[in-house]
Scaffold this active site. Structure first.
Site, PDB file in Angstrom:
ATOM      1  N   ASN A   1      40.034 -30.309  -1.623  1.00  0.00           N
ATOM      2  CA  ASN A   1      38.739 -29.685  -1.329  1.00  0.00           C
ATOM      3  C   ASN A   1      38.858 -28.334  -0.634  1.00  0.00           C
ATOM      4  O   ASN A   1      37.876 -27.580  -0.546  1.00  0.00           O
ATOM      5  CB  ASN A   1      37.872 -30.616  -0.474  1.00  0.00           C
TER       6      ASN A   1
ATOM      7  N   SER B   1      38.989 -34.224   0.641  1.00  0.00           N
ATOM      8  CA  SER B   1      40.306 -34.407   0.048  1.00  0.00           C
ATOM      9  C   SER B   1      41.196 -33.203   0.318  1.00  0.00           C
ATOM     10  O   SER B   1      40.726 -32.123   0.679  1.00  0.00           O
ATOM     11  CB  SER B   1      40.185 -34.634  -1.469  1.00  0.00           C
TER      12      SER B   1
ATOM     13  N   HIS C   1      25.237 -31.967   1.331  1.00  0.00           N
ATOM     14  CA  HIS C   1      26.215 -32.583   2.227  1.00  0.00           C
ATOM     15  C   HIS C   1      25.526 -33.140   3.476  1.00  0.00           C
ATOM     16  O   HIS C   1      25.872 -34.232   3.953  1.00  0.00           O
ATOM     17  CB  HIS C   1      27.280 -31.561   2.630  1.00  0.00           C
TER      18      HIS C   1
ATOM     19  N   ASP D   1      30.444 -38.898  -4.044  1.00  0.00           N
ATOM     20  CA  ASP D   1      30.372 -37.720  -4.911  1.00  0.00           C
ATOM     21  C   ASP D   1      28.926 -37.419  -5.318  1.00  0.00           C
ATOM     22  O   ASP D   1      28.126 -38.334  -5.485  1.00  0.00           O
ATOM     23  CB  ASP D   1      31.222 -37.968  -6.161  1.00  0.00           C
TER      24      ASP D   1
END
Length: 262
Positions: free
Chosen positions: A76, A73, A45, A28
């Site tokens: 997401n 996830s 990212h 995260d």
């Protein structure tokens, strides 16, 4: 019934090794890392891939047997469409670039989650990459993509019921566990979340029952070898009782029940 080779932490007392056998990570803070530098979120990212590469290398060096990371996830998909699109492209690019390195290092790759929502080209690439490394005997690297802990339990329940037609009750943990998406690995010894949040966010809800939880304010692109060693050191200082008392640990007395509580 399929018997798993790994001991459940709620049915017995797994060995507590000095080096965690299985580490699970929520990576995260990529977007916040980028915003702090006045960069677009997607740049974070991309930088996060470099951090993952270093963490994989460190796990190999330290003798970790299983590394599981939460890449995307099931929640997401709620993010902006352009960010989701970038993440999908980054997944494809990174997998193509890294799969040979993974294979050379004798690692076994698994991609776990509800893959049906992905483009067929990505699904094919995932399956090809898994097949390439299927015979490797080193560290298992698992990428959780379009994964959710509740999805995992629900799909396992459906498979368990399908495997036992006509049975409506009396199921045990051992009946469900073989159908979980991560049934090929032991429960995580150490769970790490970067980025300052202190929650597990629908990640491995079944498997984290007795994992040691470690939260750090470091944003994922800042998390490298030294940070991972700090997390492992914290783990080594924990007393892993699995429902027993401290006195039992000192005396070496075995647990009196196979299903004790915290």
């Amino acid at each position: 019934m399929v018997r798993l080779p790994f001991l459940s932490s709620t049915r017995g007392v797994p060995e507590a090794a000095k080096i965690p056998r299985h580490i699970a990570i929520i990576m995260d803070g990529n977007g916040r890392w980028a915003r702090k530098r006045l960069m677009p979120r997607v740049a974070g990212h991309a930088k996060g891939v470099d951090a993952l590469r270093e963490v994989i290398r460190t796990c190999l060096d330290r003798g970790v047997e299983y590394l599981t990371v939460f890449a995307f996830s099931s929640e997401n998909w709620r993010r902006p469409k352009d960010e989701v699109s970038f993440l999908m492209q980054l997944f494809v690019k990174s997998l193509r670039l890294e799969i040979e390195r993974i294979h050379r290092n004798n690692m076994r790759l698994h991609v776990v989650g509800d893959l049906a929502r992905f483009d067929q080209a990505l699904i094919d690439l995932i399956r090809e990459s898994e097949a390439l490394t299927a015979g490797n005997t080193g560290m298992h690297l698992t990428i959780c993509a379009n994964y959710g802990g509740r999805w995992d339990v629900m799909q396992a329940v459906e498979k368990m019921l399908a495997a036992s037609p006509g049975v409506t009750g009396g199921f045990a943990e051992e009946d469900l566990a073989p159908h979980l998406a991560l049934s090929f690995c032991p429960e995580p010894d150490l769970f790490i979340r970067t980025g300052g949040e202190q929650r597990i966010s629908n990640f491995m809800l079944w498997q984290l029952a007795y994992s040691e939880l470690y939260f750090t304010d470091k944003l994922w692109p800042e998390f490298g070898e030294a940070a991972l060693d700090e997390a492992i050191l914290s783990y080594q200082q924990r007393e892993r009782r699995f429902g027993r008392t401290s006195e039992q640990l000192v005396s070496g007395e075995p647990d009196s029940s196979a299903s004790g509580h915290a």
